[in-house]
Design an enzyme around this catalytic site. Sequence first.
Site, short mmCIF file in Angstrom:
data_model
loop_
_atom_site.label_atom_id
_atom_site.label_comp_id
_atom_site.label_asym_id
_atom_site.label_seq_id
_atom_site.Cartn_x
_atom_site.Cartn_y
_atom_site.Cartn_z
N ASP A 10 0.85 -1.19 0.00
CA ASP A 10 0.00 0.00 0.00
C ASP A 10 0.89 1.24 0.00
O ASP A 10 2.10 1.15 0.21
CB ASP A 10 -0.92 0.00 1.23
N GLU A 51 1.68 3.98 -3.93
CA GLU A 51 1.21 2.60 -4.01
C GLU A 51 2.15 1.76 -4.88
O GLU A 51 2.45 0.60 -4.54
CB GLU A 51 -0.22 2.57 -4.55
N ASP A 78 -5.13 -2.76 -2.50
CA ASP A 78 -6.47 -2.16 -2.61
C ASP A 78 -6.51 -1.07 -3.68
O ASP A 78 -7.51 -0.38 -3.82
CB ASP A 78 -6.94 -1.61 -1.26
N ASP A 132 -1.49 -0.91 5.04
CA ASP A 132 -1.89 0.48 5.25
C ASP A 132 -1.22 1.06 6.48
O ASP A 132 -0.75 2.21 6.47
CB ASP A 132 -3.42 0.56 5.38
N HIS A 230 2.49 -23.53 -40.13
CA HIS A 230 2.75 -23.98 -41.49
C HIS A 230 2.32 -25.43 -41.71
O HIS A 230 2.15 -26.20 -40.74
CB HIS A 230 4.25 -23.86 -41.81
N GLU A 311 10.86 -19.72 -36.85
CA GLU A 311 11.01 -20.74 -35.82
C GLU A 311 12.31 -20.52 -35.05
O GLU A 311 13.24 -19.85 -35.52
CB GLU A 311 11.01 -22.13 -36.48
#
Length: 431
Positions: A10, A51, A78, A132, A230, A311
């Site tokens: 946070d 954040e 959040d 937080d 192919h 390839e």
Amino acid sequence: MPTALVVEADGGSRGNPGVAGYGALVRDARTGEVLAERAAPLGRASNNVAEYEGLVAGLQAVLDLDLAAGAVIEVRMDSKLVVEQMSGRWKIKHADMQRLALTARRLVDRVQAEGGSVDFRWIPRERNKAADALSNVGMDGRTVRRDLPAREGDADGVGGDAGAGPRAGEGDGVGVRVGDGVGDGDGVGVGSGTDRPTFGVGRVPLSDVYVSDETVPTLEGQTRLILVRHGVTDFTESHRLDGRGGADPELNDTGLRQARAAAAAVAELVARSEIGPVRVVSSSLRRARQTGQAIADALGVEREQDADWDEQSFGSWDGLSMGQLMGSRPEELLRLRNDPEWAPDGGESRRQLDARVGAALGRAIARGGTVVVATHRVVLMSVLCRLLDIDANRAWSVATAPTSLTAIEVWPDGGVQVAFVNDTHHLLGLV
């Protein structure tokens, strides 16, 4: 059993922008035990920047603890904005957030290079209280760097002056220069050579349309990709490797019939679609050129060529059969399949292939409309891994038969939908 971790992150700003700080922690997902805590002040910054700094600090903590190898990691935040942008569904407009998102993606790539995986999940604010609280410690001007259980030499206290803690993203070589283009060698796609990189699904630049922080998903303006493997060659039928830089075999009679059948199927798909204009691109290898030419002829368009759709190069192994390799070099064969950095003598690693295919994919998507690409087995796997964010080893479980069709739609907001994979209905009854 792989290590399962949760990163909770946070950030906040008192004023937005204002006095900012971030917080992050790492938990053992099975026991809930907190393994690391991080917090630091950021000076003056916005909520969104804070954040992102929390996210970077949490991912860095996993690496600092040497827990990335084989780990299954879920990042919980959040911030809908950060989760959607890091999941590839929204683009990033703000320059500071572009920088931090690229830093976070670089850390994700480091985890993946160690065999780990990272997923992002939005959670309500009330379920993110631990991170937080740490972010408020950072906003109070204090720094936390604590590993639990404590290890020798850990800085385990809370202290320091405001701004004294290390800024997330500094040091350790995790910065990414803006404007390097797709395929800079480590799978991090950053823009298209401009000073405004796009950042979207699978780290591929999807378009020059930027999604602002308020943008909602769109169902208009998509690009449709129809990827066609192919037709068969004599090498294909004898299970011999035929990579870039090798013998370059042509389609045999069966392969030519397959190519014509695939061309008719693609023409039918395009006729039912309203996504235009239509373009046909092939790799530079003969079998893909022949397949692509059959499709272009059926659609009445010119075939274009892009060698980045070739390839994988198998170097000194080109022309050898799988039976020969399984009998004489089983460990090296397994390494080619599982180690993205390894390649046979003179060949190309999966990491190198992914970089150039990512560049080709970005160019194709930027064209808009419907883009049909005649290409190869490992290339198809690379595209699906990139767009679906799945482990490269799991892609071997997805069948992509010769002249099978795979359809993908990509929207300007970064949304991707794989409509179908390995459609071979046009081959029924083919002799």
